[in-house]
Structure formats: structure tokens, C-alpha cells
Write a protein that holds these residues in place. Structure first.
Motif, PDB file in Angstrom:
ATOM      1  N   ILE A  44      29.463  38.364  42.004  1.00  0.00           N
ATOM      2  CA  ILE A  44      30.088  39.463  42.746  1.00  0.00           C
ATOM      3  C   ILE A  44      31.375  38.946  43.373  1.00  0.00           C
ATOM      4  N   ARG A  45      32.467  39.626  43.100  1.00  0.00           N
ATOM      5  CA  ARG A  45      33.756  39.272  43.679  1.00  0.00           C
ATOM      6  C   ARG A  45      34.221  40.426  44.552  1.00  0.00           C
ATOM      7  N   HIS A  46      34.739  40.114  45.733  1.00  0.00           N
ATOM      8  CA  HIS A  46      35.214  41.142  46.653  1.00  0.00           C
ATOM      9  C   HIS A  46      36.681  41.425  46.350  1.00  0.00           C
ATOM     10  N   GLN A  47      36.984  42.678  46.084  1.00  0.00           N
ATOM     11  CA  GLN A  47      38.327  43.099  45.676  1.00  0.00           C
ATOM     12  C   GLN A  47      38.945  43.936  46.791  1.00  0.00           C
ATOM     13  N   ARG A  48      40.159  43.606  47.169  1.00  0.00           N
ATOM     14  CA  ARG A  48      40.870  44.404  48.161  1.00  0.00           C
ATOM     15  C   ARG A  48      41.385  45.671  47.490  1.00  0.00           C
ATOM     16  N   GLN A  49      41.334  46.771  48.200  1.00  0.00           N
ATOM     17  CA  GLN A  49      41.824  48.032  47.660  1.00  0.00           C
ATOM     18  C   GLN A  49      43.346  47.992  47.534  1.00  0.00           C
ATOM     19  N   THR A  50      43.857  48.493  46.407  1.00  0.00           N
ATOM     20  CA  THR A  50      45.290  48.586  46.192  1.00  0.00           C
ATOM     21  C   THR A  50      45.626  50.020  45.789  1.00  0.00           C
ATOM     22  N   GLN A  51      46.901  50.267  45.579  1.00  0.00           N
ATOM     23  CA  GLN A  51      47.308  51.605  45.151  1.00  0.00           C
ATOM     24  C   GLN A  51      46.716  51.967  43.800  1.00  0.00           C
ATOM     25  N   ASN A  52      46.557  50.967  42.941  1.00  0.00           N
ATOM     26  CA  ASN A  52      46.113  51.227  41.579  1.00  0.00           C
ATOM     27  C   ASN A  52      44.607  51.130  41.377  1.00  0.00           C
ATOM     28  N   SER A  53      43.901  50.411  42.237  1.00  0.00           N
ATOM     29  CA  SER A  53      42.471  50.218  42.001  1.00  0.00           C
ATOM     30  C   SER A  53      41.663  50.385  43.280  1.00  0.00           C
ATOM     31  N   GLN A  54      40.422  50.793  43.065  1.00  0.00           N
ATOM     32  CA  GLN A  54      39.472  50.944  44.155  1.00  0.00           C
ATOM     33  C   GLN A  54      38.982  49.553  44.562  1.00  0.00           C
ATOM     34  N   GLY A  55      38.821  49.321  45.847  1.00  0.00           N
ATOM     35  CA  GLY A  55      38.317  48.043  46.323  1.00  0.00           C
ATOM     36  C   GLY A  55      36.806  48.032  46.327  1.00  0.00           C
ATOM     37  N   GLY A  56      36.233  46.941  46.786  1.00  0.00           N
ATOM     38  CA  GLY A  56      34.782  46.844  46.897  1.00  0.00           C
ATOM     39  C   GLY A  56      34.255  45.584  46.257  1.00  0.00           C
ATOM     40  N   ARG A  57      32.949  45.599  45.993  1.00  0.00           N
ATOM     41  CA  ARG A  57      32.284  44.450  45.379  1.00  0.00           C
ATOM     42  C   ARG A  57      32.244  44.677  43.876  1.00  0.00           C
ATOM     43  N   ILE A  58      32.968  43.855  43.140  1.00  0.00           N
ATOM     44  CA  ILE A  58      33.124  44.024  41.696  1.00  0.00           C
ATOM     45  C   ILE A  58      32.322  42.942  40.973  1.00  0.00           C
ATOM     46  N   PRO A  59      31.366  43.326  40.090  1.00  0.00           N
ATOM     47  CA  PRO A  59      30.690  42.297  39.288  1.00  0.00           C
ATOM     48  C   PRO A  59      31.632  41.755  38.219  1.00  0.00           C
ATOM     49  N   LYS A  60      31.645  40.434  38.066  1.00  0.00           N
ATOM     50  CA  LYS A  60      32.570  39.798  37.132  1.00  0.00           C
ATOM     51  C   LYS A  60      31.829  38.701  36.371  1.00  0.00           C
ATOM     52  N   ALA A  61      32.036  38.631  35.053  1.00  0.00           N
ATOM     53  CA  ALA A  61      31.433  37.573  34.238  1.00  0.00           C
ATOM     54  C   ALA A  61      32.229  36.290  34.433  1.00  0.00           C
ATOM     55  N   MET A  62      31.552  35.235  34.805  1.00  0.00           N
ATOM     56  CA  MET A  62      32.186  33.949  35.044  1.00  0.00           C
ATOM     57  C   MET A  62      32.000  33.040  33.828  1.00  0.00           C
ATOM     58  N   PRO A  63      32.854  32.018  33.679  1.00  0.00           N
ATOM     59  CA  PRO A  63      32.737  31.115  32.529  1.00  0.00           C
ATOM     60  C   PRO A  63      31.422  30.337  32.537  1.00  0.00           C
ATOM     61  N   ILE A  64      30.913  30.076  31.342  1.00  0.00           N
ATOM     62  CA  ILE A  64      29.689  29.301  31.160  1.00  0.00           C
ATOM     63  C   ILE A  64      30.009  28.167  30.181  1.00  0.00           C
ATOM     64  N   ASP A  65      29.372  27.024  30.361  1.00  0.00           N
ATOM     65  CA  ASP A  65      29.664  25.872  29.521  1.00  0.00           C
ATOM     66  C   ASP A  65      29.246  26.127  28.070  1.00  0.00           C
ATOM     67  N   LEU A  66      30.062  25.656  27.135  1.00  0.00           N
ATOM     68  CA  LEU A  66      29.796  25.878  25.714  1.00  0.00           C
ATOM     69  C   LEU A  66      28.509  25.199  25.255  1.00  0.00           C
ATOM     70  N   SER A  67      28.113  24.129  25.934  1.00  0.00           N
ATOM     71  CA  SER A  67      26.883  23.432  25.538  1.00  0.00           C
ATOM     72  C   SER A  67      25.642  24.268  25.822  1.00  0.00           C
ATOM     73  N   ASN A  68      25.761  25.284  26.667  1.00  0.00           N
ATOM     74  CA  ASN A  68      24.635  26.153  26.990  1.00  0.00           C
ATOM     75  C   ASN A  68      24.584  27.393  26.110  1.00  0.00           C
ATOM     76  N   LEU A  69      25.452  27.473  25.107  1.00  0.00           N
ATOM     77  CA  LEU A  69      25.507  28.629  24.217  1.00  0.00           C
ATOM     78  C   LEU A  69      25.196  28.213  22.791  1.00  0.00           C
ATOM     79  N   ALA A  70      24.564  29.124  22.034  1.00  0.00           N
ATOM     80  CA  ALA A  70      24.326  28.897  20.608  1.00  0.00           C
ATOM     81  C   ALA A  70      24.642  30.184  19.867  1.00  0.00           C
ATOM     82  N   LEU A  71      25.216  30.044  18.698  1.00  0.00           N
ATOM     83  CA  LEU A  71      25.557  31.187  17.861  1.00  0.00           C
ATOM     84  C   LEU A  71      24.276  31.854  17.364  1.00  0.00           C
TER      85      LEU A  71
END
Length: 101
Positions: A44-71
Motif C-alpha cells: 500500500i502506497r499513500h498518494q497525495r491528491q493532485t489535480q489529475n488524480s485522486q489521492g488515498g491508499r493505492i495498492p502497488k505491485a513491488m519488484p520481486i527477485d527473479l530467483s523466486n519466480l519460475a516460468l
């Protein structure tokens, strides 16, 4: 060196809090050895309200290490990635099925 995982690949998470979840890679950072997978490693990332976007708590996908992923192969199982030459081209293939990716 060629990348084993690329943007647009369907992957499964092997380790961590999201173990077993599946998703598609939206971004890869080779220097950091990380990738962003949609629906995985959400913070969860907290976003400040701007003219173009609504503020609030925005869920965001964060990077994960490649060693923890498999095709994922065509059967929906985790597989390792190999490389082989087909004619003049170097192609990736799934080690479980042998199919080119």
C-alpha cells in the motif's frame, strides 16, 4: 547473457509470502535482478491528491527477485528455462515439455 524471464511471461512464485500465486511480468530490472508481476507482492502506497488524480491508499505491485519466480509451461506447471539453436536463431524452451517459448 540472454534473459530467461521477459516482460509478458506467465510466471508462478516459488518462495515468499505470495508462494503459489501466478501472474504476468509487467517489468524487468536486469541490473537489480528483479521483476514486477501483476497481483504479486502488493504494498500500500499513500498518494497525495493532485489535480489529475485522486489521492488515498493505492495498492502497488513491488519488484520481486527473479530467483523466486519460475516460468509456467503450457500445462500450468513451473518449469526451468533452457536455450537452444533452431536454425540461426537462439530460442528459449521449457525444460519440462521441451516446447519453444
Amino acid at each position: 547473457m540472454a534473459a530467461k524471464l521477459k516482460k509478458g511471461d506467465k510466471v508462478v512464485v516459488l518462495a515468499g509470502k505470495d508462494k503459489g500465486k501466478q501472474g504476468e511480468i509487467t517489468a524487468v530490472f536486469p541490473q537489480e535482478n528483479k521483476a514486477v508481476v501483476d497481483g504479486v507482492n502488493i504494498a500500500i502506497r499513500h498518494q497525495r491528491q493532485t489535480q489529475n488524480s485522486q489521492g488515498g491508499r493505492i495498492p502497488k505491485a513491488m519488484p520481486i527477485d527473479l530467483s523466486n519466480l519460475a516460468l509456467m509451461d503450457k500445462n500450468g506447471k513451473a518449469t526451468r528455462v533452457g536455450f537452444r539453436m533452431e536454425g540461426d536463431k537462439k530460442v528459449r524452451f521449457a525444460k519440462t515439455t521441451g516446447d519453444a517459448i
